[in-house]
Scaffold this active site. Structure first.
Site, PDB file in Angstrom:
ATOM      1  N   HIS A 446       0.867  -1.111  -0.454  1.00 20.48           N
ATOM      2  CA  HIS A 446      -0.302   0.109  -0.177  1.00 20.48           C
ATOM      3  C   HIS A 446       0.875   1.669  -0.437  1.00 20.48           C
ATOM      4  O   HIS A 446       1.567   1.039   0.580  1.00 20.48           O
ATOM      5  CB  HIS A 446      -1.275   0.164   1.128  1.00 20.48           C
ATOM      6  N   ASP A 448       1.029   4.926   1.775  1.00 19.44           N
ATOM      7  CA  ASP A 448       0.085   5.251   3.366  1.00 19.44           C
ATOM      8  C   ASP A 448      -0.654   6.849   2.976  1.00 19.44           C
ATOM      9  O   ASP A 448       0.301   7.648   1.953  1.00 19.44           O
ATOM     10  CB  ASP A 448       1.136   5.955   4.283  1.00 19.44           C
ATOM     11  N   HIS A 503       4.949   0.348   0.058  1.00 24.95           N
ATOM     12  CA  HIS A 503       5.636  -0.085   0.834  1.00 24.95           C
ATOM     13  C   HIS A 503       5.025  -1.637   0.872  1.00 24.95           C
ATOM     14  O   HIS A 503       3.572  -1.741   2.018  1.00 24.95           O
ATOM     15  CB  HIS A 503       5.914   0.564   2.124  1.00 24.95           C
ATOM     16  N   ARG A 513       7.731  -9.092  15.777  1.00 22.81           N
ATOM     17  CA  ARG A 513       8.178  -7.665  15.737  1.00 22.81           C
ATOM     18  C   ARG A 513       6.678  -6.629  15.929  1.00 22.81           C
ATOM     19  O   ARG A 513       6.013  -6.908  15.956  1.00 22.81           O
ATOM     20  CB  ARG A 513       8.604  -7.606  13.480  1.00 22.81           C
TER      21      ARG A 513
HETATM   22  O1  LIG Z   1       5.687  -2.437  10.167  1.00 24.72           O
HETATM   23  C1  LIG Z   1       5.883  -1.744   9.310  1.00 24.72           C
HETATM   24  O2  LIG Z   1       7.460  -1.939   8.849  1.00 24.72           O
HETATM   25  C2  LIG Z   1       5.007  -1.035   8.226  1.00 24.72           C
HETATM   26  C3  LIG Z   1       3.842  -0.880   8.383  1.00 24.72           C
HETATM   27  C4  LIG Z   1       3.040   0.009   7.677  1.00 24.72           C
HETATM   28  O3  LIG Z   1       3.120   0.674   6.333  1.00 24.72           O
HETATM   29  C5  LIG Z   1       1.518   0.627   7.997  1.00 24.72           C
HETATM   30  O4  LIG Z   1       1.595   0.730   9.065  1.00 24.72           O
HETATM   31  O5  LIG Z   1       1.513   1.393   7.197  1.00 24.72           O
HETATM   32 FE   LIG Z   2       2.117   2.017   5.659  1.00 20.00          FE
END
Ligand SMILES: O=C(O)CCC(=O)C(=O)O
Ligand SMILES: [Fe+2]
Length: 581
Positions: A446, A448, A503, A513
């Site tokens: 996606h 952001d 990403h 994680r």
């Molecule tokens: O956890 C991550 O590294 C990415 C999370 C992400 O892209 C988001 O929360 O929009």
């Molecule tokens: Fe994100």
């Protein structure tokens, strides 16, 4: 032992293969004690490697088999007299070793390091320095090879700096009848120094691209430019941008020159400039922030509170969201409202103080609430600093972007993402049921939505960024830094000069994680559109129409995670709305 040293060279496929039989005498391992040491192939005496001295004939001359160890020779070999001095010297070495009486002892491997010192610890870099044939540093190499450079640009820059491209002045040396003129400006002799960046065409490209960055250091002279590009600038980002722009320009000018030589239509200067600019923007859609100045205590407090929170039973976690409306609160595997699923649980919080004060985290309410508040305060400050720098770089009024984040009704949010380890997997699968090394989708692909995202993760990797050529590149985890992603709204406001970055997060389940993402957003009523100062009047059309953040959100809720949410806001006509900037 010989095998051991060969193995070391083969560990990393990126390191060139080195023939150890040639290098062994100079290199790596010395055996000082004997029973596993090869008599022929290890360097156990002052004579170095015996096989290199005698060749295969030596097996017969000395009567020692190829596979013999020094220990075996000590134990069995009777001293012989030979006609050649070298053979007698070797016999002497054997006697010396025998007198030391080391035959039955275990080997100790010592690695040859700098200044011929030996130590029992293997250090790749030292061994590499030992086996490589170091040549004098190439002039201007810092402008050619640097971390995060684009290999194809570096390669061409390398050839150009060595003046090895097939420019007119070089081609005429091989073929007197060749056309030596510059394909870009018709100058009768095309040389390296002319083509980059003196020629009227490439000079215009270079001026448009580099003058705003280099300012008073701007030059058209090849040597001057290379020297400047190699200088160390304390600002790493600036340093990177200068190098990248330099290489990208070389690559593009060379491409244009070749296209014209092969009869293709010339591209106008503006097209090349745009292409270079776009490549640069793609490179900068994600940046890593180091030395950010955020108090490590503030970060680790929220991290610890998040770990405690995700360790709670699901029912308890779900209760956090009970007082707030979707999409806020706790989420398990379901991302958004359109059925997107990932191996993740998260807590989505609005950063508005009123919202935070309404949340209840059970017994830990105050601690969690205060950890979130402190973190949000610090990261908001950081996001505003980055946005102010961005505005400055675009020659816009200083707080053009940050004032949207600082607005009292700014719609900024914080998401704490937890990607569990294999023994905590959310799907209910047992560890034995699945291969934990196969990456699974944690958070699907996606962009952001907001203006800017400031993301921090623990030591476990998982974040991947899409490159324009379709590759997914893993971002190495570094808890002391932040990743900053351009969001959709910044793409719109900069009329596409910055691009929001696609990403995703993958998870292998090897370890749990935790990522903390702060999404800097404007008020829901804020009007978003390309900022007038950024649209160079006739050259670039306005790419997006004006909309409110509320419009965007409403539309985004109707889409899946990976859908492009900006397409419907693309403008067909050139509007001149009043944006209020
Ligand atoms: O956890 C991550 O590294 C990415 C999370 C992400 O892209 C988001 O929360 O929009
Ligand atoms: Fe994100």
């Amino acid at each position: 032992m010989v095998k051991e040293s060969q193995k070391i060279v083969a560990v990393d496929q990126d390191i060139p293969v080195i023939d150890m039989s040639l290098e062994r005498s100079r290199v790596s391992m010395q055996i000082v004690k004997a029973c596993e040491t090869s008599f022929w192939f290890d360097s156990w005496s002052s004579l170095g490697c015996i096989i290199e001295k005698l060749g295969e004939r030596g097996y017969i001359d000395l009567g020692i088999p190829k596979t013999a160890t020094v220990g075996e020779v000590m134990a069995m070999q009777r001293r012989r007299h030979h006609r050649t001095g070298l053979l007698n010297q070797i016999e002497e070495e054997i006697t010396k070793q025998r007198m030391c009486n080391i035959a039955g002892e275990r080997d100790i491997a010592l690695w040859k390091g700098e200044k011929d010192s030996y130590r029992n610890k293997f250090v790749t870099s030292e061994t590499w320095r030992q086996i490589r044939n170091a040549k004098p540093e190439m002039e201007g190499y810092k402008g050619v090879w640097f971390s995060h450079s684009t290999p194809k640009y570096s390669f061409i820059t390398w050839l150009v700096s060595k003046n090895r491209m097939a420019t007119g002045d070089r081609m005429v040396l091989w073929n007197q009848h060749v056309n030596t003129s510059c394909s870009l400006c018709d100058e009768p002799m095309e040389t390296r120094d002319h083509l980059f960046f003196v020629c009227t065409y490439s000079r215009k490209v270079w001026e448009d691209i580099a003058k705003p960055i280099l300012q008073h250091r701007f030059s058209l002279d090849w040597k001057d430019i290379l020297n400047y590009v190699c200088e160390r600038d304390s600002d790493k980002t600036r340093n990177f941008i200068i190098k990248h722009v330099f290489q990208n320009t070389i690559h593009s000018v060379w491409g244009e020159r070749n296209a014209r030589r092969h009869g293709e239509q010339p591209s106008p200067v503006g097209k090349l400039v745009k292409m270079i600019d776009k490549n640069m923007r793609n490179k900068l859609s994600t940046i890593r922030l180091v030395n950010h100045g955020v108090d490590p205590d503030v970060i680790s407090r929220l991290e610890q509170e998040s770990i405690n929170f995700f360790a709670k039973p699901v029912l308890e976690k779900k209760s956090v969201g009970s007082v707030v409306n979707r999409p806020f609160g706790y989420g398990l595997k379901n991302i958004g409202l359109k059925g997107d699923i990932g191996e993740v649980e998260y807590l989505l919080l609005h950063t508005n103080p009123l919202f935070l004060s309404q949340l209840s985290f059970g017994n830990d309410s105050t601690k969690f609430g205060s950890a979130v508040t402190c973190y949000v305060e610090a990261i908001k400050q950081l996001a505003c600093e980055i946005l102010d720098l961005t505005a400055e770089g675009l020659r816009l009024p200083p707080h053009t972007f940050s004032k949207l984040i600082r607005a009292v009704d700014s719609d900024s949010v914080l998401r704490l993402n937890h990607y569990p380890s294999s023994n905590q997997f959310l799907s209910g699968a047992k560890v034995s049921d699945m291969s934990v090394s196969l990456p699974r989708v944690g958070f699907g692909e996606h962009t952001d939505p907001q203006i800017l995202t400031v993301l921090r993760s623990n030591r476990v990797g998982g974040l991947q960024v899409a490159f324009p050529d379709g590759r997914w590149v893993s971002v190495s985890p570094d808890p002391s830094t932040f990743c900053v992603n351009v969001g959709d709204l910044l793409q719109v406001m900069t009329n596409g000069r910055f691009l929001s970055v696609r990403h995703r997060a993958v998870t292998t389940g090897h370890a749990s994680r935790l990522s903390m993402a702060y999404f800097a957003g404007p008020s829901v009523h804020a009007k978003i559109g390309p900022i007038p100062g950024i649209i160079p009047a006739a050259e670039q059309p306005r790419l997006y129409r004006t909309f409110t953040w509320a419009d965007y959100k409403k539309f985004a809720y109707s889409l899946s995670l990976g859908d492009n949410r900006l397409d419907i806001f693309r403008s067909c006509v050139d509007e001149h709305d009043e944006l209020g900037f």
